[in-house]
Design a protein around this motif. Structure first.
Motif, PDB file in Angstrom:
ATOM      1  N   GLN A  23       0.827  -1.206   0.000  1.00 40.07           N
ATOM      2  CA  GLN A  23       0.000   0.000   0.000  1.00 40.07           C
ATOM      3  C   GLN A  23       0.862   1.257   0.000  1.00 40.07           C
ATOM      4  O   GLN A  23       0.584   2.206  -0.734  1.00 40.07           O
ATOM      5  CB  GLN A  23      -0.958   0.020   1.205  1.00 40.07           C
ATOM      6  N   LEU A  24       1.916   1.273   0.800  1.00 41.01           N
ATOM      7  CA  LEU A  24       2.811   2.428   0.803  1.00 41.01           C
ATOM      8  C   LEU A  24       3.471   2.590  -0.569  1.00 41.01           C
ATOM      9  O   LEU A  24       3.633   3.705  -1.058  1.00 41.01           O
ATOM     10  CB  LEU A  24       3.868   2.293   1.899  1.00 41.01           C
ATOM     11  N   MET A  25       3.813   1.480  -1.180  1.00 40.99           N
ATOM     12  CA  MET A  25       4.426   1.519  -2.503  1.00 40.99           C
ATOM     13  C   MET A  25       3.488   2.168  -3.519  1.00 40.99           C
ATOM     14  O   MET A  25       3.904   3.058  -4.258  1.00 40.99           O
ATOM     15  CB  MET A  25       4.776   0.094  -2.941  1.00 40.99           C
ATOM     16  N   VAL A  26       2.226   1.740  -3.558  1.00 45.59           N
ATOM     17  CA  VAL A  26       1.296   2.331  -4.527  1.00 45.59           C
ATOM     18  C   VAL A  26       1.015   3.792  -4.197  1.00 45.59           C
ATOM     19  O   VAL A  26       0.803   4.604  -5.104  1.00 45.59           O
ATOM     20  CB  VAL A  26      -0.009   1.514  -4.689  1.00 45.59           C
ATOM     21  N   ASP A  27       1.031   4.147  -2.906  1.00 48.08           N
ATOM     22  CA  ASP A  27       0.867   5.552  -2.523  1.00 48.08           C
ATOM     23  C   ASP A  27       2.032   6.396  -3.039  1.00 48.08           C
ATOM     24  O   ASP A  27       1.833   7.497  -3.564  1.00 48.08           O
ATOM     25  CB  ASP A  27       0.751   5.704  -1.003  1.00 48.08           C
ATOM     26  N   LYS A  28       3.251   5.874  -2.910  1.00 52.71           N
ATOM     27  CA  LYS A  28       4.430   6.598  -3.401  1.00 52.71           C
ATOM     28  C   LYS A  28       4.419   6.684  -4.923  1.00 52.71           C
ATOM     29  O   LYS A  28       4.831   7.698  -5.492  1.00 52.71           O
ATOM     30  CB  LYS A  28       5.718   5.932  -2.910  1.00 52.71           C
ATOM     31  N   LEU A  29       3.955   5.633  -5.583  1.00 54.81           N
ATOM     32  CA  LEU A  29       3.832   5.664  -7.039  1.00 54.81           C
ATOM     33  C   LEU A  29       2.823   6.727  -7.468  1.00 54.81           C
ATOM     34  O   LEU A  29       3.050   7.462  -8.427  1.00 54.81           O
ATOM     35  CB  LEU A  29       3.428   4.291  -7.584  1.00 54.81           C
ATOM     36  N   LYS A  30       1.734   6.799  -6.733  1.00 49.09           N
ATOM     37  CA  LYS A  30       0.701   7.801  -7.051  1.00 49.09           C
ATOM     38  C   LYS A  30       1.267   9.211  -6.912  1.00 49.09           C
ATOM     39  O   LYS A  30       0.963  10.103  -7.718  1.00 49.09           O
ATOM     40  CB  LYS A  30      -0.516   7.626  -6.149  1.00 49.09           C
ATOM     41  N   ASP A  31       2.124   9.417  -5.908  1.00 51.65           N
ATOM     42  CA  ASP A  31       2.743  10.729  -5.690  1.00 51.65           C
ATOM     43  C   ASP A  31       3.578  11.177  -6.885  1.00 51.65           C
ATOM     44  O   ASP A  31       3.764  12.371  -7.097  1.00 51.65           O
ATOM     45  CB  ASP A  31       3.630  10.725  -4.435  1.00 51.65           C
ATOM     46  N   ILE A  32       4.095  10.216  -7.656  1.00 52.02           N
ATOM     47  CA  ILE A  32       4.908  10.587  -8.820  1.00 52.02           C
ATOM     48  C   ILE A  32       4.154  10.364 -10.142  1.00 52.02           C
ATOM     49  O   ILE A  32       4.753  10.321 -11.209  1.00 52.02           O
ATOM     50  CB  ILE A  32       6.273   9.865  -8.827  1.00 52.02           C
ATOM     51  N   GLY A  33       2.836  10.217 -10.035  1.00 53.07           N
ATOM     52  CA  GLY A  33       2.002  10.187 -11.232  1.00 53.07           C
ATOM     53  C   GLY A  33       1.665   8.832 -11.810  1.00 53.07           C
ATOM     54  O   GLY A  33       1.142   8.743 -12.916  1.00 53.07           O
ATOM     55  N   ILE A  34       1.943   7.764 -11.088  1.00 53.70           N
ATOM     56  CA  ILE A  34       1.617   6.415 -11.569  1.00 53.70           C
ATOM     57  C   ILE A  34       0.473   5.869 -10.737  1.00 53.70           C
ATOM     58  O   ILE A  34       0.626   5.602  -9.543  1.00 53.70           O
ATOM     59  CB  ILE A  34       2.840   5.465 -11.468  1.00 53.70           C
ATOM     60  N   SER A  35      -0.674   5.728 -11.359  1.00 54.31           N
ATOM     61  CA  SER A  35      -1.854   5.207 -10.669  1.00 54.31           C
ATOM     62  C   SER A  35      -1.875   3.686 -10.784  1.00 54.31           C
ATOM     63  O   SER A  35      -1.946   3.135 -11.884  1.00 54.31           O
ATOM     64  CB  SER A  35      -3.118   5.805 -11.297  1.00 54.31           C
ATOM     65  N   MET A  36      -1.783   3.037  -9.633  1.00 51.32           N
ATOM     66  CA  MET A  36      -1.749   1.575  -9.599  1.00 51.32           C
ATOM     67  C   MET A  36      -2.400   1.130  -8.294  1.00 51.32           C
ATOM     68  O   MET A  36      -2.130   1.693  -7.241  1.00 51.32           O
ATOM     69  CB  MET A  36      -0.288   1.087  -9.672  1.00 51.32           C
ATOM     70  N   SER A  37      -3.245   0.116  -8.378  1.00 50.20           N
ATOM     71  CA  SER A  37      -3.861  -0.406  -7.157  1.00 50.20           C
ATOM     72  C   SER A  37      -2.897  -1.372  -6.473  1.00 50.20           C
ATOM     73  O   SER A  37      -1.945  -1.869  -7.084  1.00 50.20           O
ATOM     74  CB  SER A  37      -5.171  -1.127  -7.483  1.00 50.20           C
ATOM     75  N   ARG A  38      -3.162  -1.646  -5.207  1.00 46.75           N
ATOM     76  CA  ARG A  38      -2.355  -2.616  -4.479  1.00 46.75           C
ATOM     77  C   ARG A  38      -2.492  -3.983  -5.134  1.00 46.75           C
ATOM     78  O   ARG A  38      -1.532  -4.751  -5.220  1.00 46.75           O
ATOM     79  CB  ARG A  38      -2.789  -2.663  -3.008  1.00 46.75           C
ATOM     80  N   GLU A  39      -3.695  -4.296  -5.629  1.00 49.08           N
ATOM     81  CA  GLU A  39      -3.933  -5.580  -6.284  1.00 49.08           C
ATOM     82  C   GLU A  39      -3.090  -5.713  -7.556  1.00 49.08           C
ATOM     83  O   GLU A  39      -2.550  -6.780  -7.846  1.00 49.08           O
ATOM     84  CB  GLU A  39      -5.418  -5.746  -6.619  1.00 49.08           C
TER      85      GLU A  39
END
Length: 127
Positions: A23-39
């Protein structure tokens, strides 16, 4: 031969080594513009989904990992050669060849991405 499972496993290993939850990984990805779910991240890590070059670059940025580490290919023989040596039927060999071509395309994306990182690109527009 480099596979989605190997790349995904390396991503998972790097993430866990840094003690970052999915979850933290996908949150950090979202911060840099990559939308990805944990799944989706889970599917990538388990080799059930391929990772795009853009996603891989962002994952490497978040994990502070050199992309070469995730994409290192330790085997020299092609899968087609391996399946021919095992006397597989032509349909199997054609399928393996298609998969191998996809992997080679992915590796070429890596080379292009690395070349783009070395060359400063000026925007085509000015604000």
């Amino acid at each position: 031969m480099l596979t989605s499972e190997i790349i995904g496993g390396r991503i998972k290993d790097s993430r866990e080594e840094k003690k970052i939850s999915q979850q933290l990984m996908v949150d950090k990805l979202k911060d840099i513009g990559i939308s990805m779910s944990r799944e989706t991240l889970s599917k990538i890590e388990n080799g059930n989904r391929t990772v795009s070059a853009v996603e891989l670059k962002a994952i490497c940025l978040v994990l502070s990992v050199d992309i070469d580490i995730l994409l290192e290919d330790n085997e020299d023989d092609s899968l087609v050669t391996l399946f021919r040596q095992r006397n597989s039927n032509e349909d199997t060999i054609k399928g393996v060849e298609t998969i191998q071509d996809m992997i080679m395309s992915f590796m070429n994306q890596k080379k292009i991405m690395n070349a783009n990182n070395e060359t400063k690109v000026e925007p085509l527009w000015r604000s």
